[in-house]
Design a protein around this motif. Structure first.
Motif, PDB file in Angstrom:
ATOM      1  N   PRO A  86       0.837  -1.210   0.000  1.00 30.00           N
ATOM      2  CA  PRO A  86       0.000   0.000   0.000  1.00 30.00           C
ATOM      3  C   PRO A  86       0.868   1.255   0.000  1.00 30.00           C
ATOM      4  N   ASN A  87       0.378   2.295  -0.635  1.00 31.40           N
ATOM      5  CA  ASN A  87       1.116   3.564  -0.670  1.00 31.40           C
ATOM      6  C   ASN A  87       1.456   4.036   0.737  1.00 31.40           C
ATOM      7  N   SER A  88       0.579   3.762   1.681  1.00 28.89           N
ATOM      8  CA  SER A  88       0.792   4.200   3.063  1.00 28.89           C
ATOM      9  C   SER A  88       1.965   3.474   3.723  1.00 28.89           C
ATOM     10  N   SER A  89       2.426   2.370   3.146  1.00 33.56           N
ATOM     11  CA  SER A  89       3.563   1.623   3.695  1.00 33.56           C
ATOM     12  C   SER A  89       4.907   2.126   3.179  1.00 33.56           C
ATOM     13  N   LEU A  90       4.874   3.064   2.251  1.00 34.46           N
ATOM     14  CA  LEU A  90       6.110   3.646   1.737  1.00 34.46           C
ATOM     15  C   LEU A  90       6.787   4.427   2.865  1.00 34.46           C
ATOM     16  N   PRO A  91       8.084   4.224   3.099  1.00 32.97           N
ATOM     17  CA  PRO A  91       8.758   4.979   4.164  1.00 32.97           C
ATOM     18  C   PRO A  91       8.533   6.485   4.019  1.00 32.97           C
ATOM     19  N   LYS A  92       8.327   7.141   5.144  1.00 32.82           N
ATOM     20  CA  LYS A  92       8.014   8.566   5.163  1.00 32.82           C
ATOM     21  C   LYS A  92       9.066   9.402   4.443  1.00 32.82           C
ATOM     22  N   THR A  93      10.339   9.064   4.611  1.00 30.09           N
ATOM     23  CA  THR A  93      11.392   9.857   3.955  1.00 30.09           C
ATOM     24  C   THR A  93      11.242   9.822   2.434  1.00 30.09           C
ATOM     25  N   ILE A  94      10.846   8.674   1.906  1.00 29.20           N
ATOM     26  CA  ILE A  94      10.661   8.548   0.456  1.00 29.20           C
ATOM     27  C   ILE A  94       9.413   9.320   0.022  1.00 29.20           C
ATOM     28  N   ALA A  95       8.315   9.136   0.752  1.00 23.67           N
ATOM     29  CA  ALA A  95       7.075   9.839   0.412  1.00 23.67           C
ATOM     30  C   ALA A  95       7.286  11.353   0.449  1.00 23.67           C
ATOM     31  N   GLY A 117      19.147  -9.264  -0.316  1.00 22.03           N
ATOM     32  CA  GLY A 117      19.080  -8.638   0.996  1.00 22.03           C
ATOM     33  C   GLY A 117      19.020  -7.125   0.985  1.00 22.03           C
ATOM     34  N   LYS A 118      19.124  -6.515  -0.172  1.00 17.15           N
ATOM     35  CA  LYS A 118      19.046  -5.056  -0.289  1.00 17.15           C
ATOM     36  C   LYS A 118      17.631  -4.678  -0.738  1.00 17.15           C
ATOM     37  N   ILE A 119      16.990  -3.836   0.060  1.00 21.80           N
ATOM     38  CA  ILE A 119      15.614  -3.448  -0.216  1.00 21.80           C
ATOM     39  C   ILE A 119      15.585  -2.159  -1.038  1.00 21.80           C
ATOM     40  N   THR A 120      14.754  -2.163  -2.069  1.00 24.94           N
ATOM     41  CA  THR A 120      14.503  -0.967  -2.863  1.00 24.94           C
ATOM     42  C   THR A 120      12.996  -0.830  -3.038  1.00 24.94           C
ATOM     43  N   TYR A 121      12.600   0.366  -3.430  1.00 24.11           N
ATOM     44  CA  TYR A 121      11.192   0.647  -3.697  1.00 24.11           C
ATOM     45  C   TYR A 121      11.064   1.159  -5.119  1.00 24.11           C
ATOM     46  N   LYS A 122      10.087   0.622  -5.828  1.00 26.28           N
ATOM     47  CA  LYS A 122       9.766   1.050  -7.187  1.00 26.28           C
ATOM     48  C   LYS A 122       8.398   1.728  -7.102  1.00 26.28           C
ATOM     49  N   THR A 128       2.173  14.846 -13.424  1.00 29.95           N
ATOM     50  CA  THR A 128       3.313  15.547 -13.998  1.00 29.95           C
ATOM     51  C   THR A 128       4.521  15.324 -13.125  1.00 29.95           C
ATOM     52  N   PRO A 129       5.401  14.419 -13.494  1.00 27.89           N
ATOM     53  CA  PRO A 129       5.409  13.593 -14.700  1.00 27.89           C
ATOM     54  C   PRO A 129       4.770  12.230 -14.445  1.00 27.89           C
ATOM     55  N   ASP A 130       4.470  11.497 -15.540  1.00 32.17           N
ATOM     56  CA  ASP A 130       4.193  10.068 -15.450  1.00 32.17           C
ATOM     57  C   ASP A 130       5.566   9.419 -15.469  1.00 32.17           C
ATOM     58  N   ALA A 131       5.920   8.745 -14.401  1.00 29.54           N
ATOM     59  CA  ALA A 131       7.277   8.193 -14.316  1.00 29.54           C
ATOM     60  C   ALA A 131       7.303   7.034 -13.331  1.00 29.54           C
ATOM     61  N   THR A 132       8.393   6.289 -13.396  1.00 30.10           N
ATOM     62  CA  THR A 132       8.676   5.256 -12.415  1.00 30.10           C
ATOM     63  C   THR A 132       9.956   5.665 -11.710  1.00 30.10           C
ATOM     64  N   LEU A 133       9.918   5.624 -10.383  1.00 31.16           N
ATOM     65  CA  LEU A 133      11.048   6.036  -9.556  1.00 31.16           C
ATOM     66  C   LEU A 133      11.563   4.851  -8.763  1.00 31.16           C
ATOM     67  N   TRP A 134      12.869   4.870  -8.466  1.00 31.91           N
ATOM     68  CA  TRP A 134      13.467   3.854  -7.606  1.00 31.91           C
ATOM     69  C   TRP A 134      14.207   4.553  -6.478  1.00 31.91           C
ATOM     70  N   TYR A 135      14.030   4.019  -5.257  1.00 31.71           N
ATOM     71  CA  TYR A 135      14.684   4.530  -4.058  1.00 31.71           C
ATOM     72  C   TYR A 135      15.264   3.364  -3.264  1.00 31.71           C
ATOM     73  N   THR A 136      16.340   3.643  -2.528  1.00 30.40           N
ATOM     74  CA  THR A 136      16.871   2.664  -1.584  1.00 30.40           C
ATOM     75  C   THR A 136      15.978   2.661  -0.352  1.00 30.40           C
ATOM     76  N   SER A 137      16.147   1.667   0.502  1.00 30.73           N
ATOM     77  CA  SER A 137      15.317   1.570   1.701  1.00 30.73           C
ATOM     78  C   SER A 137      15.541   2.729   2.660  1.00 30.73           C
ATOM     79  N   ASP A 138      16.709   3.361   2.592  1.00 34.58           N
ATOM     80  CA  ASP A 138      16.972   4.488   3.489  1.00 34.58           C
ATOM     81  C   ASP A 138      16.628   5.834   2.840  1.00 34.58           C
ATOM     82  N   LYS A 140      17.306   7.068  -0.316  1.00 38.48           N
ATOM     83  CA  LYS A 140      18.155   7.675  -1.348  1.00 38.48           C
ATOM     84  C   LYS A 140      17.559   7.419  -2.735  1.00 38.48           C
ATOM     85  N   PHE A 141      17.453   8.482  -3.524  1.00 38.82           N
ATOM     86  CA  PHE A 141      16.937   8.400  -4.881  1.00 38.82           C
ATOM     87  C   PHE A 141      17.926   7.636  -5.751  1.00 38.82           C
TER      88      PHE A 141
END
Length: 147
Positions: A86-95, A117-122, A128-138, A140-141
């Motif tokens: 769920p979107n609400s489970s995205l870490p606050k720093t990333i959101a 063992g390395k967690i990332t978020y897609k 604006t824009p329509d895009a896909t982003l990737w972040y580390t668990s801590d 970092k963009f």
């Protein structure tokens, strides 16, 4: 330097997963060792779809009502696995970072991915824009790919 190499490896894997030249294959064409590893890890999986991506095998499946994905080597070793969250489970720093960088976009979907063992978020963005982003668990963009 290790962090940079890790980020590059994650980007390569995720990019490969996102734009892979994967080909749908039938379950009967998946090696028994791969099917056995998958069945052991996910005995309650349903709606199972296999693809071949390079030498690896990718599987999309449901556990309950949640979409999952996993990638296996031909020897049955797990390369990565992930699930929609769920979107609400995205870490606050990333959101917070996304709201700051993309104030006119909304978060459409979020995928949690574990690669060795390395967690990332897609994160899929609409607007604006329509895009896909990737972040580390801590938080970092890693990268942005326009949709």
């Amino acid at each position: 330097m290790k962090y940079r190499k890790l980020c590059l490896a994650i980007c390569f894997l995720i990019g490969g997963l996102a734009i892979s030249k994967a080909q749908d294959i039938k379950t009967k064409d998946v090696p028994a060792v791969v099917k056995a590893a998958f069945s052991k890890q996910y005995p309650n999986a349903s709606d199972i779809d296999w693809k071949r991506s390079g030498s690896n095998y990718k599987v999309s499946f449901d556990l309950g009502k949640v979409d999952h994905k996993a990638t296996y080597t031909p020897a049955g070793k797990t390369v990565s696995y992930g699930k929609d969250i769920p979107n609400s489970s995205l870490p606050k720093t990333i959101a917070d970072n996304i709201r700051s960088r993309y104030p006119k976009a909304t978060i459409d979907d979020v995928e949690w991915i574990n690669t060795a063992g390395k967690i990332t978020y897609k994160i899929g963005l609409d607007g604006t824009p329509d895009a896909t982003l990737w972040y580390t668990s801590d938080g970092k963009f890693i990268k942005e790919v326009a949709d």
